[in-house]
Design a protein around this motif. Structure first.
Motif, short mmCIF file in Angstrom:
data_model
loop_
_atom_site.label_atom_id
_atom_site.label_comp_id
_atom_site.label_asym_id
_atom_site.label_seq_id
_atom_site.Cartn_x
_atom_site.Cartn_y
_atom_site.Cartn_z
N ARG B 57 10.79 2.59 -2.75
CA ARG B 57 10.10 3.26 -1.76
C ARG B 57 10.98 2.90 -0.23
N TRP B 58 11.46 1.68 -0.11
CA TRP B 58 11.85 1.15 0.86
C TRP B 58 13.53 1.82 1.18
N ARG B 59 14.07 2.03 -0.41
CA ARG B 59 15.36 2.61 -0.04
C ARG B 59 15.34 4.36 0.14
N GLY B 60 14.18 5.05 -0.25
CA GLY B 60 14.00 6.33 0.01
C GLY B 60 13.43 6.51 1.30
N ALA B 61 12.97 5.59 1.89
CA ALA B 61 12.29 6.02 3.29
C ALA B 61 12.14 4.75 4.05
N PRO B 62 13.40 4.39 4.76
CA PRO B 62 13.32 2.93 5.42
C PRO B 62 12.49 2.80 6.55
N ASP B 63 11.74 3.81 7.03
CA ASP B 63 10.55 3.43 7.92
C ASP B 63 9.43 2.71 7.49
N LEU B 64 9.38 2.81 5.97
CA LEU B 64 8.35 1.95 5.46
C LEU B 64 8.86 0.60 5.48
N ALA B 65 10.22 0.27 5.27
CA ALA B 65 10.58 -1.01 5.38
C ALA B 65 10.28 -1.68 6.58
N TRP B 66 10.86 -0.88 7.69
CA TRP B 66 10.47 -1.28 8.97
C TRP B 66 8.97 -1.68 9.23
N ASP B 187 2.17 7.41 0.81
CA ASP B 187 3.46 7.64 1.68
C ASP B 187 2.76 7.59 3.05
N ALA B 188 3.53 7.33 4.04
CA ALA B 188 3.02 7.38 5.53
C ALA B 188 2.56 8.76 5.76
N ALA B 189 1.26 8.84 6.32
CA ALA B 189 0.70 10.07 6.52
C ALA B 189 -0.52 9.85 7.46
N ALA B 190 -1.15 10.67 8.25
CA ALA B 190 -1.86 10.58 9.51
C ALA B 190 -3.20 9.99 8.58
N THR B 191 -3.64 10.70 7.23
CA THR B 191 -4.92 10.01 6.78
C THR B 191 -4.71 8.53 6.53
N ASP B 192 -3.55 8.10 5.82
CA ASP B 192 -3.46 6.78 5.52
C ASP B 192 -3.47 6.03 6.51
N LEU B 193 -2.58 6.26 7.73
CA LEU B 193 -2.58 5.68 9.19
C LEU B 193 -3.64 4.96 9.46
#
Lengths: 219, 224
Positions: B57-66, B187-193
């Motif tokens: 997940r982190w490799r595919g979307a570095p924002d998740l890692a940050w 994944d990061a999304a408004a609902t999850d956030l």
């Protein structure tokens, strides 16, 4: 000159060996101001007190009185409450002395506790003032003659009570002042007066009986 | 009325009651202990779920890692601040140190919502109900973490109990969010956030409300 503040390792009765009993601070104090040197000295005494050194403890508490008064005055505590803040701070220091880190300023640690106690005292004063009706307002709202008479009678009774308390033997008077008027707990009054809680209870009981007899003529 | 109290009398009474005490360990030491516990919980989750899904997940979307790194740093800094606030004389301004890692955590999570692609091995929670698992996870892990922090602060003397308790809330909520990162399927999304924000807000609020009372310095009691 170098200052090496040390104290002997001791076995703590409240849960094991006293930790970190290594030399507290080694500094070249020739470049330090008088205040910094005094702070270092008190840090050393407090460290020794944490290990159980009573003489060092009484010295550091003795020197703390002036510091606490200064902090309380800065916080705006009225003159007549300064001694109460000093006493409450000293009792707090006793209770939380294990939180002091001798590698840090004693003054900063003590000042933080004193400021807290001063704020508590001011809040308590504020609450008391809110409960008590301001005199001009009281007159305006309760101007009728009967209530004025009641107030005069109440003043007379208060004066008689004050006189009766003043006539008590010292031990009984002390018990009434500490437990009744200042509303200290038995434990607090015991620490403040140096009397045992048992003696305080007996003195309070006798004082109340004497006051009843004097004010109501009960036998 | 009583004369001015005799301070010397009180000092002698306190001196007579003096016993050696065990010093409170420095805040950094206690933070280290709290970090170890967090690491142990993370190790259990990694043992169960494995590291590969998270790394993919982190490799595919570095924002998740940050966001994950921000949450870990927030947990550690908030824990350290809570321990510091438990020692009289430590600067209260240290509480602001939580802001930079928290901004990284919140900012990276928010930036993730703007992405046009979905991170690998994740789905997008379309409704808040779908992301309910995240809420339950954060609340369930925050409870023991908060309780542990309050317990670790039992011998401390926080002069600002509500702020200290709020920091405990931030630390445990951020710690739970960090742990969730190991097994987070959304994944990061408004609902999850929004669900995460709700959970974190609840944890901080409950801690400030209840923890503040638990940590409130008692009125001084006289020596035994």
């Amino acid at each position: 000159m170098s200052a090496v503040l040390t104290h002997a390792p001791a076995i703590g009765v409240d849960g094991g060996l006293a930790l970190c009993q290594e030399p507290v601070r080694v500094v070249d104090d020739s470049s330090l101001s008088d205040n910094q040197q005094a702070d270092l000295r008190r840090a050393g005494w407090m460290a020794a007190a944490q290990a159980g050194d009573r003489a060092a403890y009484e010295r550091v508490l003795g020197e703390s009185v002036g510091l606490v008064r200064a902090v309380a005055r800065r916080q705006g505590v009225p003159q007549d409450l300064l001694d109460d803040v000093v006493q409450e701070t000293l009792i707090t220091v006793h209770r939380v002395r294990h939180t002091y880190d001798p590698a840090r300023s004693y003054h900063a640690w003590l000042s933080a506790i004193a400021a807290r106690r001063a704020i508590d005292s001011l809040r308590q004063l504020g609450r008391r003032d809110r409960r008590e009706l301001h005199e001009p307002l009281a007159v305006e709202q309760h101007a009728d003659e009967r209530q004025a008479n009641d107030a005069a009678e109440q003043d007379e009774r208060a004066a008689a009570l004050r006189e009766a308390i003043a006539s008590l033997p010292p031990g009984q008077r002390e018990a009434v002042e500490q437990l009744g008027l200042r509303e200290h707990t038995l434990a607090e009054a015991s620490a403040l007066t140096g009397r045992s809680t048992g003696a305080l209870k007996v003195n309070l009981h006798r004082a109340l009986k004497a006051l009843r007899n004097r004010l109501h003529g009960e036998h | 009325m009583a004369d001015a109290p005799n301070h010397q009398l009180l000092i002698h009474a306190l001196g007579a009651d003096l016993a050696p005490v065990r010093r409170l360990r420095p805040p950094l030491w206690r933070t280290f202990g709290w970090t170890l516990l967090l690491a142990a919980m993370a190790a259990l989750l990694v043992w169960h779920y494995g590291l590969t899904p998270m790394l993919t997940r982190w490799r595919g979307a570095p924002d998740l890692a940050w966001a994950g790194i921000g949450a870990v740093l927030t947990a550690l800094v908030a824990g350290w601040v809570a321990f510091s606030l438990g020692v009289p004389g430590r600067p209260v301004a240290r509480a602001w140190l939580v802001l930079p890692p928290a901004l990284l955590w919140i900012g990276a999570s928010g930036v993730g919502c703007l992405r046009s692609w979905v991170a690998p091995d994740t789905v997008v929670a379309a409704t808040m109900a779908e992301a309910r698992g995240c809420l339950e996870f954060i609340l369930a892990f925050s409870l023991p973490l908060s309780a542990l922090l309050v317990w670790l602060l039992r011998r401390a003397y926080p002069l600002r109990p509500v702020l200290t308790a709020a920091m405990i809330g931030v630390a445990s909520a951020a710690g739970s969010a960090s742990l969730l990162e190991i097994c987070h399927e959304f994944d990061a999304a408004a609902t999850d956030l929004a669900v995460h924000a709700l959970a974190v807000g609840l944890v901080i609020g409950v801690n400030a409300l209840c923890g503040g009372r638990l940590l409130r310095p008692r009125r001084p009691i006289a020596a035994r």
